[in-house]
Motif scaffolding. Structure first.
Motif, PDB file in Angstrom:
ATOM      1  N   PRO A  56       0.783  -1.234   0.000  1.00  0.00           N
ATOM      2  CA  PRO A  56       0.000   0.000   0.000  1.00  0.00           C
ATOM      3  C   PRO A  56       0.821   1.294   0.000  1.00  0.00           C
ATOM      4  O   PRO A  56       0.332   2.346   0.384  1.00  0.00           O
ATOM      5  CB  PRO A  56      -0.826  -0.119   1.290  1.00  0.00           C
ATOM      6  CG  PRO A  56      -0.017  -0.986   2.176  1.00  0.00           C
ATOM      7  CD  PRO A  56       0.719  -1.940   1.271  1.00  0.00           C
ATOM      8  N   GLU A  57       2.039   1.239  -0.458  1.00  0.00           N
ATOM      9  CA  GLU A  57       2.886   2.425  -0.538  1.00  0.00           C
ATOM     10  C   GLU A  57       2.356   3.373  -1.620  1.00  0.00           C
ATOM     11  O   GLU A  57       2.089   2.945  -2.741  1.00  0.00           O
ATOM     12  CB  GLU A  57       4.299   1.972  -0.888  1.00  0.00           C
ATOM     13  CG  GLU A  57       5.286   3.078  -1.036  1.00  0.00           C
ATOM     14  CD  GLU A  57       6.672   2.538  -1.362  1.00  0.00           C
ATOM     15  OE1 GLU A  57       7.592   2.865  -0.612  1.00  0.00           O
ATOM     16  OE2 GLU A  57       6.809   1.801  -2.346  1.00  0.00           O
ATOM     17  N   PRO A  58       2.200   4.659  -1.300  1.00  0.00           N
ATOM     18  CA  PRO A  58       1.683   5.592  -2.310  1.00  0.00           C
ATOM     19  C   PRO A  58       2.732   5.868  -3.389  1.00  0.00           C
ATOM     20  O   PRO A  58       3.933   5.772  -3.138  1.00  0.00           O
ATOM     21  CB  PRO A  58       1.399   6.858  -1.501  1.00  0.00           C
ATOM     22  CG  PRO A  58       2.311   6.774  -0.330  1.00  0.00           C
ATOM     23  CD  PRO A  58       2.479   5.309  -0.029  1.00  0.00           C
ATOM     24  N   PRO A  59       2.277   6.220  -4.588  1.00  0.00           N
ATOM     25  CA  PRO A  59       3.242   6.581  -5.635  1.00  0.00           C
ATOM     26  C   PRO A  59       3.975   7.871  -5.281  1.00  0.00           C
ATOM     27  O   PRO A  59       3.477   8.695  -4.508  1.00  0.00           O
ATOM     28  CB  PRO A  59       2.367   6.771  -6.877  1.00  0.00           C
ATOM     29  CG  PRO A  59       0.978   6.902  -6.397  1.00  0.00           C
ATOM     30  CD  PRO A  59       0.898   6.298  -5.040  1.00  0.00           C
ATOM     31  N   ALA A  60       5.167   8.035  -5.847  1.00  0.00           N
ATOM     32  CA  ALA A  60       5.936   9.265  -5.655  1.00  0.00           C
ATOM     33  C   ALA A  60       5.181  10.441  -6.254  1.00  0.00           C
ATOM     34  O   ALA A  60       5.176  11.542  -5.699  1.00  0.00           O
ATOM     35  CB  ALA A  60       7.307   9.141  -6.308  1.00  0.00           C
ATOM     36  N   VAL A  61       4.538  10.196  -7.385  1.00  0.00           N
ATOM     37  CA  VAL A  61       3.751  11.214  -8.083  1.00  0.00           C
ATOM     38  C   VAL A  61       2.801  10.494  -9.036  1.00  0.00           C
ATOM     39  O   VAL A  61       3.103   9.403  -9.514  1.00  0.00           O
ATOM     40  CB  VAL A  61       4.664  12.213  -8.854  1.00  0.00           C
ATOM     41  CG1 VAL A  61       5.443  11.529  -9.951  1.00  0.00           C
ATOM     42  CG2 VAL A  61       3.870  13.395  -9.389  1.00  0.00           C
ATOM     43  N   VAL A  62       1.671  11.121  -9.287  1.00  0.00           N
ATOM     44  CA  VAL A  62       0.727  10.636 -10.291  1.00  0.00           C
ATOM     45  C   VAL A  62       0.738  11.642 -11.434  1.00  0.00           C
ATOM     46  O   VAL A  62       0.460  12.830 -11.218  1.00  0.00           O
ATOM     47  CB  VAL A  62      -0.704  10.497  -9.717  1.00  0.00           C
ATOM     48  CG1 VAL A  62      -1.680  10.061 -10.808  1.00  0.00           C
ATOM     49  CG2 VAL A  62      -0.727   9.525  -8.543  1.00  0.00           C
ATOM     50  N   LEU A  63       1.094  11.175 -12.626  1.00  0.00           N
ATOM     51  CA  LEU A  63       1.021  11.999 -13.837  1.00  0.00           C
ATOM     52  C   LEU A  63      -0.308  11.636 -14.487  1.00  0.00           C
ATOM     53  O   LEU A  63      -0.477  10.523 -14.992  1.00  0.00           O
ATOM     54  CB  LEU A  63       2.198  11.703 -14.773  1.00  0.00           C
ATOM     55  CG  LEU A  63       3.586  11.920 -14.185  1.00  0.00           C
ATOM     56  CD1 LEU A  63       4.661  11.543 -15.208  1.00  0.00           C
ATOM     57  CD2 LEU A  63       3.767  13.357 -13.719  1.00  0.00           C
ATOM     58  N   LEU A  64      -1.259  12.539 -14.449  1.00  0.00           N
ATOM     59  CA  LEU A  64      -2.653  12.245 -14.736  1.00  0.00           C
ATOM     60  C   LEU A  64      -3.163  13.011 -15.945  1.00  0.00           C
ATOM     61  O   LEU A  64      -3.139  14.247 -15.958  1.00  0.00           O
ATOM     62  CB  LEU A  64      -3.476  12.617 -13.487  1.00  0.00           C
ATOM     63  CG  LEU A  64      -4.962  12.410 -13.473  1.00  0.00           C
ATOM     64  CD1 LEU A  64      -5.309  10.925 -13.589  1.00  0.00           C
ATOM     65  CD2 LEU A  64      -5.539  12.973 -12.181  1.00  0.00           C
ATOM     66  N   ASP A  65      -3.646  12.277 -16.937  1.00  0.00           N
ATOM     67  CA  ASP A  65      -4.290  12.911 -18.082  1.00  0.00           C
ATOM     68  C   ASP A  65      -5.690  13.352 -17.674  1.00  0.00           C
ATOM     69  O   ASP A  65      -6.308  12.762 -16.782  1.00  0.00           O
ATOM     70  CB  ASP A  65      -4.357  11.930 -19.253  1.00  0.00           C
ATOM     71  CG  ASP A  65      -4.782  12.578 -20.554  1.00  0.00           C
ATOM     72  OD1 ASP A  65      -4.706  13.811 -20.682  1.00  0.00           O
ATOM     73  OD2 ASP A  65      -5.199  11.832 -21.471  1.00  0.00           O
ATOM     74  N   LEU A  66      -6.202  14.362 -18.304  1.00  0.00           N
ATOM     75  CA  LEU A  66      -7.528  14.886 -17.980  1.00  0.00           C
ATOM     76  C   LEU A  66      -8.631  14.068 -18.642  1.00  0.00           C
ATOM     77  O   LEU A  66      -9.601  13.674 -18.009  1.00  0.00           O
ATOM     78  CB  LEU A  66      -7.611  16.349 -18.424  1.00  0.00           C
ATOM     79  CG  LEU A  66      -8.848  17.133 -18.065  1.00  0.00           C
ATOM     80  CD1 LEU A  66      -8.972  17.273 -16.553  1.00  0.00           C
ATOM     81  CD2 LEU A  66      -8.790  18.507 -18.696  1.00  0.00           C
ATOM     82  N   LYS A  67      -8.458  13.813 -19.909  1.00  0.00           N
ATOM     83  CA  LYS A  67      -9.493  13.115 -20.678  1.00  0.00           C
ATOM     84  C   LYS A  67      -9.157  11.625 -20.740  1.00  0.00           C
ATOM     85  O   LYS A  67      -8.304  11.207 -21.517  1.00  0.00           O
ATOM     86  CB  LYS A  67      -9.596  13.722 -22.070  1.00  0.00           C
ATOM     87  CG  LYS A  67     -10.121  15.151 -22.045  1.00  0.00           C
ATOM     88  CD  LYS A  67      -9.991  15.823 -23.391  1.00  0.00           C
ATOM     89  CE  LYS A  67     -10.539  17.222 -23.435  1.00  0.00           C
ATOM     90  NZ  LYS A  67     -10.157  18.122 -22.402  1.00  0.00           N
ATOM     91  N   LEU A  68      -9.831  10.863 -19.893  1.00  0.00           N
ATOM     92  CA  LEU A  68      -9.588   9.423 -19.773  1.00  0.00           C
ATOM     93  C   LEU A  68     -10.886   8.655 -19.956  1.00  0.00           C
ATOM     94  O   LEU A  68     -11.957   9.169 -19.627  1.00  0.00           O
ATOM     95  CB  LEU A  68      -9.037   9.093 -18.373  1.00  0.00           C
ATOM     96  CG  LEU A  68      -7.675   9.629 -18.006  1.00  0.00           C
ATOM     97  CD1 LEU A  68      -7.440   9.479 -16.510  1.00  0.00           C
ATOM     98  CD2 LEU A  68      -6.595   8.882 -18.792  1.00  0.00           C
ATOM     99  N   PRO A  69     -10.788   7.408 -20.426  1.00  0.00           N
ATOM    100  CA  PRO A  69     -11.992   6.579 -20.480  1.00  0.00           C
ATOM    101  C   PRO A  69     -12.417   6.130 -19.079  1.00  0.00           C
ATOM    102  O   PRO A  69     -11.616   6.114 -18.152  1.00  0.00           O
ATOM    103  CB  PRO A  69     -11.574   5.373 -21.320  1.00  0.00           C
ATOM    104  CG  PRO A  69     -10.118   5.460 -21.522  1.00  0.00           C
ATOM    105  CD  PRO A  69      -9.632   6.777 -21.025  1.00  0.00           C
ATOM    106  N   LYS A  70     -13.674   5.781 -18.963  1.00  0.00           N
ATOM    107  CA  LYS A  70     -14.310   5.234 -17.756  1.00  0.00           C
ATOM    108  C   LYS A  70     -14.479   6.268 -16.654  1.00  0.00           C
ATOM    109  O   LYS A  70     -15.583   6.570 -16.257  1.00  0.00           O
ATOM    110  CB  LYS A  70     -13.600   3.993 -17.247  1.00  0.00           C
ATOM    111  CG  LYS A  70     -13.596   2.853 -18.257  1.00  0.00           C
ATOM    112  CD  LYS A  70     -12.963   1.620 -17.698  1.00  0.00           C
ATOM    113  CE  LYS A  70     -12.923   0.531 -18.764  1.00  0.00           C
ATOM    114  NZ  LYS A  70     -12.245  -0.653 -18.323  1.00  0.00           N
ATOM    115  N   VAL A  71     -13.391   6.787 -16.117  1.00  0.00           N
ATOM    116  CA  VAL A  71     -13.430   7.832 -15.093  1.00  0.00           C
ATOM    117  C   VAL A  71     -12.411   8.889 -15.522  1.00  0.00           C
ATOM    118  O   VAL A  71     -11.238   8.566 -15.718  1.00  0.00           O
ATOM    119  CB  VAL A  71     -13.063   7.264 -13.694  1.00  0.00           C
ATOM    120  CG1 VAL A  71     -12.999   8.368 -12.660  1.00  0.00           C
ATOM    121  CG2 VAL A  71     -14.057   6.184 -13.263  1.00  0.00           C
ATOM    122  N   ASN A  72     -12.851  10.145 -15.682  1.00  0.00           N
ATOM    123  CA  ASN A  72     -11.918  11.157 -16.188  1.00  0.00           C
ATOM    124  C   ASN A  72     -10.936  11.621 -15.115  1.00  0.00           C
ATOM    125  O   ASN A  72     -11.088  11.313 -13.930  1.00  0.00           O
ATOM    126  CB  ASN A  72     -12.677  12.330 -16.831  1.00  0.00           C
ATOM    127  CG  ASN A  72     -13.390  13.211 -15.843  1.00  0.00           C
ATOM    128  OD1 ASN A  72     -12.876  13.521 -14.766  1.00  0.00           O
ATOM    129  ND2 ASN A  72     -14.590  13.645 -16.190  1.00  0.00           N
TER     130      ASN A  72
END
Length: 147
Positions: A56-72
């Motif tokens: 359950p270690e959190p990621p160092a960073v999340v690089l997140l796109d805005l427009k994604l399938p299923k859940v944006n």
């Protein structure tokens, strides 16, 4: 030193390839975990679904796109920032959107940085390299266990 993974949440294969190449060329040693939609990203962060057995270690960073399938991307950001155990995970919106409403909404939810993907290859490569260096190497993470 235990390097936490970088979670890349991106559905565009060309952007995935460029991002991975830029991080590799930057000699970022962190493992890169790829989620191709918002559901996979949430499953990874919250250790559920296919990621139920991961540490359950959190990621160092999340690089997140805005427009994604299923859940944006905004929904992913909102769910993570609303959760007390995960709200301190650094999240960078990495998107092609220049819409002011997307920028405002992202910051109001709690994004740490909003980066518009450069269209030119070299600029995109440099942007990813710098993001990886700052968030995975130089940034001092929020302590997992507080005294």
């Amino acid at each position: 030193m235990n390097l936490r993974p970088i979670l890349l949440v991106e559905d565009n294969p060309a952007d995935v390839e460029l991002t991975l190449a830029a991080l590799k060329r930057s000699q970022i040693a962190n493992e890169i975990v790829l989620a191709r939609d918002g559901v996979q990203a949430l499953d990874y962060i919250f250790c559920q679904g296919q990621y139920a057995d991961r540490e359950p270690e959190p990621p160092a960073v999340v690089l997140l796109d805005l427009k994604l399938p299923k859940v944006n991307g905004l929904e992913v950001l909102e769910r993570v920032k609303a959760h007390p155990e995960h709200r301190n995970i650094p999240m960078v919106m990495l998107t092609s959107s220049r819409e002011e409403s997307d920028v405002v909404r992202s910051y109001s939810i709690g994004v740490n940085s909003f980066v518009v993907k450069p269209v030119e290859f070299d600029q995109f490569f440099d942007a990813i390299r710098h993001l990886g260096m700052v968030w995975a190497v130089l940034n001092e993470p929020f302590p997992a266990k507080r005294p």
